[in-house]
Each structure stands twice: as structure tokens, then as C-alpha cells.
Design an enzyme around this catalytic site. Sequence first.
Site, PDB file in Angstrom:
ATOM      1  CG  PHE A 172      58.073  74.700  90.009  1.00 40.84           C
ATOM      2  CD1 PHE A 172      58.497  73.442  90.176  1.00 40.84           C
ATOM      3  CD2 PHE A 172      57.940  75.624  91.012  1.00 40.84           C
ATOM      4  CE1 PHE A 172      58.920  72.927  91.449  1.00 40.84           C
ATOM      5  CE2 PHE A 172      58.025  75.012  92.483  1.00 40.84           C
ATOM      6  CZ  PHE A 172      58.443  73.782  92.542  1.00 40.84           C
ATOM      7  CE  LYS A 196      54.329  83.911  84.552  1.00 38.76           C
ATOM      8  NZ  LYS A 196      55.551  83.057  84.390  1.00 38.76           N
ATOM      9  CD  GLU A 199      59.198  82.584  86.445  1.00 38.23           C
ATOM     10  OE1 GLU A 199      58.043  81.900  86.210  1.00 38.23           O
ATOM     11  OE2 GLU A 199      59.444  83.297  87.855  1.00 38.23           O
ATOM     12  CB  SER A 249      53.167  80.611  96.136  1.00 43.21           C
ATOM     13  OG  SER A 249      53.687  81.679  95.424  1.00 43.21           O
ATOM     14  CB  CYS A 304      49.368  71.781  95.155  1.00 45.29           C
ATOM     15  SG  CYS A 304      47.877  71.107  94.245  1.00 45.29           S
ATOM     16  CD  GLU A 404      52.672  74.615  99.660  1.00 42.37           C
ATOM     17  OE1 GLU A 404      52.688  75.794  99.317  1.00 42.37           O
ATOM     18  OE2 GLU A 404      51.974  73.668  99.042  1.00 42.37           O
TER      19      GLU A 404
HETATM   20  P1  NAD Z   1      54.685  80.824  92.322  1.00 41.97           P
HETATM   21  O1  NAD Z   1      53.907  81.318  92.914  1.00 41.97           O
HETATM   22  O2  NAD Z   1      55.977  81.044  92.771  1.00 41.97           O
HETATM   23  O3  NAD Z   1      54.757  80.760  90.626  1.00 41.97           O
HETATM   24  C1  NAD Z   1      53.692  80.589  90.023  1.00 41.97           C
HETATM   25  C2  NAD Z   1      53.442  81.702  89.152  1.00 41.97           C
HETATM   26  O4  NAD Z   1      53.368  82.991  89.536  1.00 41.97           O
HETATM   27  C3  NAD Z   1      54.711  81.815  88.181  1.00 41.97           C
HETATM   28  O5  NAD Z   1      54.117  81.896  86.685  1.00 41.97           O
HETATM   29  C4  NAD Z   1      55.293  82.857  88.507  1.00 41.97           C
HETATM   30  O6  NAD Z   1      55.996  83.464  87.235  1.00 41.97           O
HETATM   31  C5  NAD Z   1      54.503  83.663  89.035  1.00 41.97           C
HETATM   32  N1  NAD Z   1      54.815  84.608  90.245  1.00 41.97           N
HETATM   33  C6  NAD Z   1      55.967  84.221  91.318  1.00 41.97           C
HETATM   34  N2  NAD Z   1      56.015  85.103  91.972  1.00 41.97           N
HETATM   35  C7  NAD Z   1      55.192  86.096  91.783  1.00 41.97           C
HETATM   36  C8  NAD Z   1      55.079  87.275  92.342  1.00 41.97           C
HETATM   37  N3  NAD Z   1      55.545  87.698  93.471  1.00 41.97           N
HETATM   38  N4  NAD Z   1      54.302  88.318  91.572  1.00 41.97           N
HETATM   39  C9  NAD Z   1      53.761  88.037  90.574  1.00 41.97           C
HETATM   40  N5  NAD Z   1      53.956  86.693  90.060  1.00 41.97           N
HETATM   41  C10 NAD Z   1      54.619  85.913  90.577  1.00 41.97           C
HETATM   42  O7  NAD Z   1      54.622  79.032  92.663  1.00 41.97           O
HETATM   43  P2  NAD Z   1      55.574  77.851  92.329  1.00 41.97           P
HETATM   44  O8  NAD Z   1      56.527  77.904  93.227  1.00 41.97           O
HETATM   45  O9  NAD Z   1      55.710  77.839  90.750  1.00 41.97           O
HETATM   46  O10 NAD Z   1      54.523  76.677  92.575  1.00 41.97           O
HETATM   47  C11 NAD Z   1      54.391  76.047  93.718  1.00 41.97           C
HETATM   48  C12 NAD Z   1      53.114  76.567  94.508  1.00 41.97           C
HETATM   49  O11 NAD Z   1      51.998  76.301  93.716  1.00 41.97           O
HETATM   50  C13 NAD Z   1      52.968  75.922  95.835  1.00 41.97           C
HETATM   51  O12 NAD Z   1      52.481  76.723  96.760  1.00 41.97           O
HETATM   52  C14 NAD Z   1      51.834  74.654  95.740  1.00 41.97           C
HETATM   53  O13 NAD Z   1      50.874  74.381  96.734  1.00 41.97           O
HETATM   54  C15 NAD Z   1      51.100  75.508  94.554  1.00 41.97           C
HETATM   55  N6  NAD Z   1      50.032  74.738  93.709  1.00 41.97           N
HETATM   56  C16 NAD Z   1      48.918  74.946  94.075  1.00 41.97           C
HETATM   57  C17 NAD Z   1      48.025  73.899  93.470  1.00 41.97           C
HETATM   58  C18 NAD Z   1      46.483  73.932  93.654  1.00 41.97           C
HETATM   59  O14 NAD Z   1      45.893  73.496  92.838  1.00 41.97           O
HETATM   60  N7  NAD Z   1      46.168  74.515  94.751  1.00 41.97           N
HETATM   61  C19 NAD Z   1      48.660  73.190  92.323  1.00 41.97           C
HETATM   62  C20 NAD Z   1      49.798  73.388  91.980  1.00 41.97           C
HETATM   63  C21 NAD Z   1      50.903  74.243  92.817  1.00 41.97           C
END
Ligand code: NAD
Length: 519
Positions: A172, A196, A199, A249, A304, A404
Site C-alpha cells: 500500500f 494485483k 487492496e 511485508s 520501507c 518494523e
Molecule cells: P502487505 O504484505 O500487508 O501487503 C502486500 C501485498 O500482499 C498486498 O497486495 C496484500 O494483498 C498481500 N497480502 C497481505 N497479507 C497477505 C497474506 N497473509 N497472504 C498473502 N498475501 C497477502 O504489506 P503492506 O502493509 O501493504 O506494505 C508495507 C510493508 O511493505 C512494510 O513491511 C514495508 O517495509 C514493505 N515494503 C518493502 C519495500 C521494499 O522494497 N523492501 C517497499 C515497500 C514496502
Amino acid sequence: SSMLSLIRKTNLNAFCKNYSSNVAPTTKLFIDGQFRDSKANDWIELYDPATNNLVTKVPQATQNEMEEAVESAKKAYQSWRQTSVLSRQQLMLKLQAVIRRDIKKIAANITLEQGKTLSDAEGDVMRGLQVVEHSCAAGTLLQGESLSNIAKDMDVVSYKLPLGVTAGICPFNFPAMIPLWMFPMALIAGNSMLIKPSEKDPGATMLIMELLNEVGCPPGLVNVIHGSQDAVNFICDNKDIKAISFVGSDRAGKHIYQRGCDNGKRVQSNLGAKNHAIVLPDANKEATIDQLAGAAFGAAGQRCMALSVAIMVGEAKNWIPDLVARARLLKVSAGHEPGADLGPVISKEARKRVETLIESGIKAGAECPLDGRNIKVDKYPNGNFVGPTILTGVQSSYECYKEEIFGPVLTIMYADTLDDAIKITNSNPYGNGTAIFTTNGSHARHFVNEIDVGQVGVNVPIPVPLPMFSFTGSRGSFLGDLHFYGKQGLNFYTQTKTITSLWRKGKVEVKSSVSMPVH
Ligand code: NAD
């Protein structure tokens, strides 16, 4: 009668669901060049983080819809893979022009759905746009290798060829940049892609899809499905999808890496982070304090690459009151308000989580010279606001250090020497980003040499590499082999075909050889 009331309640819930899904605007799917209403039964409500007003409902795409999206991408790939790199570049050149034209429009949507400030949202688009621009260097970057006369009358060339249908799963926090890290690189290499978006804020992706249509992108080359776990698992399991790019994440990323790899796919998984700044007492004090405040609290800490830990070495400890004073000046408000420095965090749950982690830090023994909990923001009493927060005297055993936080919280630690600070940083499981602040070149060089983190800044707080390099988070912040964008990005989206040719003049002597040819 309790049974009756249960049935009534269930019907009422169903009624409310249908009723509101008819009146609230809905986010469409994008399949085969068409914006489509989903036939989903389940919808995710998306609220403006500054007001908690309903913005849109996002469908959990049905199995049929997801399958159609893959079919369409498969078909589009069959002709796209035959196109010349010049015509693919033409598409990206046109796309960069319309994204640039519409930066403010896309940024406004990001601010509405994600909450960050307008100028920060423009940066979100801009960092993605730079990848679109850089993808136009593919004519050079996609070149393989060649060697003539590798044996008598024998030559070898290798080509970097597309994989087929690829998929991108986005977080997000950068609703424009991250999809733009993915599909331009996939497409320029001859692939199609299924995206995808998060959401929580799919709007920027949808606006970019409108732009793809405007510049004549062949239908199906990029398709967009919405949803959460089910959509993700569909992508991990679908046999026509050859590669997955994930950013998000740890929890989701580890799952996707495992499940995708088990299904024989290539996966690149960018995960969470805890980025340490090391402040030496010889640093330029004013500049360092400004940079720390910006990198810890900008985007409400939801980057991040946010600097979420500062290790003050020696006398640098004495700068904390000035840092607190600087952070206090930051204006917290809705992202579209003039002068806002940071907006809300993404959801009520996120706010609660951040506040709980602050609480746990204080309970564990940290001091809190700046506490952003319970902040009151004019005109936005219902927003998910957390003000800049500073915790000092934090130890590596504290929950607020180990987790984090992903909010506007800077945790401060102390070290006696640079080497002690390096040791703390290298002992943290994450390896996304880090920065040193110093005016001493040999200290800086020692740090660069010893630090075990993938993206390093020297007097640069958020060292996100430009697109001619790659995003090289390491250790706990990355799973996979090839990183996003740059040369590694193109290698991720291509496979190598090596051709060995023998062309001999005149009559070729044939004798069947049963031993391994050594040319
Ligand atoms: P998130 O993992 O909750 O969501 C990311 C995607 O995964 C979404 O599309 C979501 O629908 C899906 N998802 C979420 N939970 C899931 C599950 N249990 N099973 C399968 N799919 C699932 O992450 P977020 O909260 O949207 O983003 C924040 C996180 O992203 C932070 O930890 C941040 O550090 C990380 N991030 C990392 C980078 C990088 O380049 N290392 C860049 C941006 C964000």
C-alpha cells in the site's frame, strides 16, 4: 426465536452489503483493455485515512475473473513477444509522456486513498516514472552475448528472451512507484503482466491503466485483478504465470516466495525493513537533524526506506533536544492540506498498532521526549493520525526495536564508537537501507566497507538507487536472486537462449560420434 433472530441478522447483513455495494463507487477490474465491474460477492471497503469516509469498494475478484485475466495475458504475450524492441520502447516513451502530464492527478488519488502529502505523492509517481524512462534503454540492456569462431566454423550467440505471463503483487505504501517498478520492465522485455495492487489503494494503478489504453497498449498486456489472500494464492498456483514480483511485508512475502518457488516460478520478494542511521559527532549538525527528521517522519514513516532507528555516537547524543525541536515543527494534517508535512497512517488498525508499540517502548524503559499519540488535528477529528514520536535510550531487546513500526516513530540508541554502532546495525536481521552522517571521509569509508546492508547512504538519508542501478535490499529484507529494476530487473524478467551454429563451406564430413562433443 434465537434462530429466527440469527436468520434476520444474517439477511440484514447481506442486505446492507448488497445495498451499499450498489451505492458506493466501486473499483473496476482491468482485463483485456476493458474496465469491468466485478461479479464478486466479497468487497473490501476503502476509507480515506484522513477522514475515514468511504472512498470506494474493492472487489475480491472471482476465480473466473482471475482466470480470464491470465488467459488474456497469455494471448497478448503471444503477439507481444514477436514485437521489436523499438516498438516496445515507443509504447514506454508515450507512456512516460502521459504519466508526466497526469502526475498531479495520480498524486491526488494517492493522497485520497493512501494519505501521504501531495508533494510526497508526486515523488511516488516520479520515482516510478523514472523506471518507465529507463526501460527505454532496453535496446542496449537486452543485448545478449556472442562469440564467433568458438570452434571451427562455429559461432555462439545468446539472447535474453521473455518468460511469458508475469505477475506483480504490490504493497500500500507506494501505490504508483511499485507497479511502475514492475510492469514497464516486464513489458519492455517482451512479457505480459498481471498486477494485483494493494487492496488498500488500487486507484493509482487504475489511473495508470487508463493511460496505457490512451497510448494504445495492446489489450491484455497488463491486466489488473483485485483481492487479498485468495488472489495472491491464485497467482502463486497458476501454472501459466512464470514469475512473481512481490513487495510488502515479511509475512506475505515469505509465504509468496515459498509457494511461488514450490510451483516452479521465479520469485523476487522485497520484504520489511528497519533502517539505521549512524550519527557521528563530527557530522554537520543542522543538515543531519533536518535529514533525520525528514527521513524518519516523512510519509508518516510508512516507507520501507524510512530511517526508523538513529544511533547517536558519543557526543552526538547531545543533539537530541534540537532534533525533538525540529520534529515538533512538522505539521501533521490531511495530505492535501497546504503545508502538511505528514499525513495519517493507512488505517485505524495501523494507528492502534503504532501506538501500542510506542507504549511498549515506554514500558520497557525508553524515554519519550516527543509523543505523537492522541494528537488532535484541526478539521480532521476522525483521521488515523499519529504525530512525530521520538523514543530515546532504546535497547535492541525492546519490542519497538525488533518490530518494523511503519509509523512516524524514531527510536534512538546510543553507542560509544562507530564500530559499536556498526555492530548494532549488522546484528539487526534486516538489510534494506542505512545511512551514516559524518564529515570524516575515512569514517565514512570504514562504514561503507563494514556495514552489511544492501543500500547505503553517506550523508544521504534515503539512498534508494536510481533505475540504472537496482533496488538492492539484503539479508532479511529480500528473498530471491535478482533485484527490482536496472540490469537485474531485466534479468529477472528474461531467460537466456544460447544458440551454437555450425556453417561449413563445401561438403561437411559426417561421422557419428557417440562421445560428448567438445567442439
Ligand atoms: P502487505 O504484505 O500487508 O501487503 C502486500 C501485498 O500482499 C498486498 O497486495 C496484500 O494483498 C498481500 N497480502 C497481505 N497479507 C497477505 C497474506 N497473509 N497472504 C498473502 N498475501 C497477502 O504489506 P503492506 O502493509 O501493504 O506494505 C508495507 C510493508 O511493505 C512494510 O513491511 C514495508 O517495509 C514493505 N515494503 C518493502 C519495500 C521494499 O522494497 N523492501 C517497499 C515497500 C514496502
